[in-house]
Write a protein that holds these residues in place. Structure first.
Motif, PDB file in Angstrom:
ATOM      1  N   ASP A  45     -42.927 -90.877 -41.621  1.00 37.80           N
ATOM      2  CA  ASP A  45     -42.025 -90.118 -42.474  1.00 37.80           C
ATOM      3  C   ASP A  45     -40.639 -90.772 -42.414  1.00 37.80           C
ATOM      4  O   ASP A  45     -40.131 -91.109 -41.346  1.00 37.80           O
ATOM      5  CB  ASP A  45     -41.928 -88.670 -42.009  1.00 37.80           C
ATOM      6  CG  ASP A  45     -41.049 -87.837 -42.916  1.00 37.80           C
ATOM      7  OD1 ASP A  45     -41.577 -87.232 -43.854  1.00 37.80           O
ATOM      8  OD2 ASP A  45     -39.814 -87.814 -42.690  1.00 37.80           O
ATOM      9  N   GLU A  48     -38.000 -89.035 -40.168  1.00 34.51           N
ATOM     10  CA  GLU A  48     -38.206 -89.262 -38.736  1.00 34.51           C
ATOM     11  C   GLU A  48     -37.881 -90.701 -38.362  1.00 34.51           C
ATOM     12  O   GLU A  48     -37.235 -90.951 -37.330  1.00 34.51           O
ATOM     13  CB  GLU A  48     -39.645 -88.920 -38.357  1.00 34.51           C
ATOM     14  CG  GLU A  48     -39.958 -87.429 -38.397  1.00 34.51           C
ATOM     15  CD  GLU A  48     -41.347 -87.113 -37.894  1.00 34.51           C
ATOM     16  OE1 GLU A  48     -41.506 -86.077 -37.211  1.00 34.51           O
ATOM     17  OE2 GLU A  48     -42.282 -87.895 -38.180  1.00 34.51           O
ATOM     18  N   LYS A  55     -37.715 -84.096 -41.423  1.00 30.74           N
ATOM     19  CA  LYS A  55     -38.684 -84.829 -42.226  1.00 30.74           C
ATOM     20  C   LYS A  55     -38.281 -84.724 -43.695  1.00 30.74           C
ATOM     21  O   LYS A  55     -37.767 -83.706 -44.140  1.00 30.74           O
ATOM     22  CB  LYS A  55     -40.080 -84.246 -42.031  1.00 30.74           C
ATOM     23  CG  LYS A  55     -40.723 -84.562 -40.691  1.00 30.74           C
ATOM     24  CD  LYS A  55     -42.173 -84.085 -40.669  1.00 30.74           C
ATOM     25  CE  LYS A  55     -42.866 -84.488 -39.367  1.00 30.74           C
ATOM     26  NZ  LYS A  55     -44.299 -84.088 -39.360  1.00 30.74           N
TER      27      LYS A  55
END
Length: 343
Positions: A45, A48, A55
């Motif tokens: 993601d 992240e 996210k």
């Protein structure tokens, strides 16, 4: 006035691309896609990966065309290679879809003379599809706008001299390769004798951009590529290995441009692996009426490169179609409000 956030795709999510994601998120730009060829990054993601604290629901993919078709971005921010011809295969799918593209590619600052074939192809593709391609970064601010600002108060200019240093380890392996980090002097000599970089690189693009902005007509260019030798062994984080004493820790490029108007431009950059205590320095000296010199010590070239790129996003979206250099645009701006409000 536009109300919806600008939609961007990050093309290249390495060290520079990751910083670009962080800065775009900070400025309220919506990251709708991310592409990288590194399998280690794929599937993560974006939020992240870039340590945004959340996210984003966008994963890094290796499918550029699929990402472009699925998310309909306003612009692609490309942090790939330093040379236009190496970037061209990645740029074609973007421009062929009529999507604006802004790149950290150093040569793209002004590549009309150093990579004319690729630049003209990309220019035509962008024009045909109604979008804009542009290269920006540190070169935009400190290697063009700064000396032009100094020149604006002069009545006569005889010579323009500029020197800059930067740490290649901050930018990743692509720039380390471009600056021949880790090669032996013999390998460097063989490379240069093969005329692989006959027209210069960063500083040729800088000189051409200054000439274009000042209305100067170049009559000749002299390019020198000089090895910057490691006096003792030094570790390169970009390459992930120790460079032995005597091998190249970088390259110095010196470009001298003569003009029909009699103004000589001499610029030099040294991109190398820093030792402890070393920092970026950018110095410009303009000789004439009057003489003027400005030096910027401890310049964070790494953040300025991507920061300026992000600040150029509204300019590129609003620009006419084609390969448009920053020498054709107004000076870059700091945007105090969400960027979509400036479109």
């Amino acid at each position: 006035m536009r109300q919806e956030p600008i939609r961007a795709v990050a093309l290249g999510c390495g060290r520079m691309g990751r910083l670009g994601i962080q800065l775009m998120h900070k400025k309220g730009i919506r990251i709708v896609g991310a592409v990288d060829t590194n399998p280690a990054l794929q599937g993560q993601d974006v939020g992240e990966y870039a340590e945004l604290g959340c996210k984003l629901g966008v994963t890094i993919s290796d499918d550029l065309e699929g990402v472009l078709d699925s998310c309909k971005p306003d612009i692609v921010i490309a942090a790939l290679f330093s040379f236009v011809d190496k970037c061209e295969p990645f740029f074609v799918p973007v421009l062929s879809r009529g999507i604006n593209l802004l790149t950290t590619c150093d040569e793209a600052h002004y590549s009309w003379n150093t990579s004319p074939a690729s630049t003209n192809r990309l220019d035509k593709l962008a024009r045909d599809n109604g979008c804009t391609i542009c290269g920006s970064g540190l070169l935009d601010v400190f290697w063009m706008q700064l000396p032009l600002l100094m020149a604006s108060g002069m009545m006569q200019i005889n010579r323009i001299e500029g020197t800059t240093t930067f740490n290649t380890d901050e930018y990743g392996p692509a720039l380390a390769e471009a600056y021949n980090i880790g090669k032996t002097p013999a390998e460097f000599e063989t490379l240069m004798s093969g005329a692989s970089q006959p027209d210069g690189f960063l500083m040729r693009a800088t000189n051409d951009a200054i000439c274009a902005r000042l209305g100067l007509t170049p009559t000749g260019h002299k390019v020198e590529m000089l090895p910057y030798i490691a006096p003792k062994e030094i570790y390169s984080t970009a390459l992930g290995r120790t460079l032995p004493a005597g091998d190249l820790r970088g390259t110095q490029e010196v470009v001298t441009t003569t003009t029909q108007q009699g103004i000589e431009i001499v610029t030099s950059d040294i991109g190398y692996v820093y030792a402890d205590g070393e920092g970026d320095v950018c110095t410009w000296k303009l000789s004439g009426l009057p003489d003027v010199e400005v030096s910027v010590p401890n310049l964070n070239s790494y953040i300025f490169t991507m920061g300026n790129l992000v600040n150029r996003i509204p300019d590129v979206i609003k620009a006419q179609p084609g390969f448009v250099t920053t020498s054709e645009m107004d000076m870059a701006h700091y945007y105090a409000h969400p960027m979509e409000l400036y479109l």
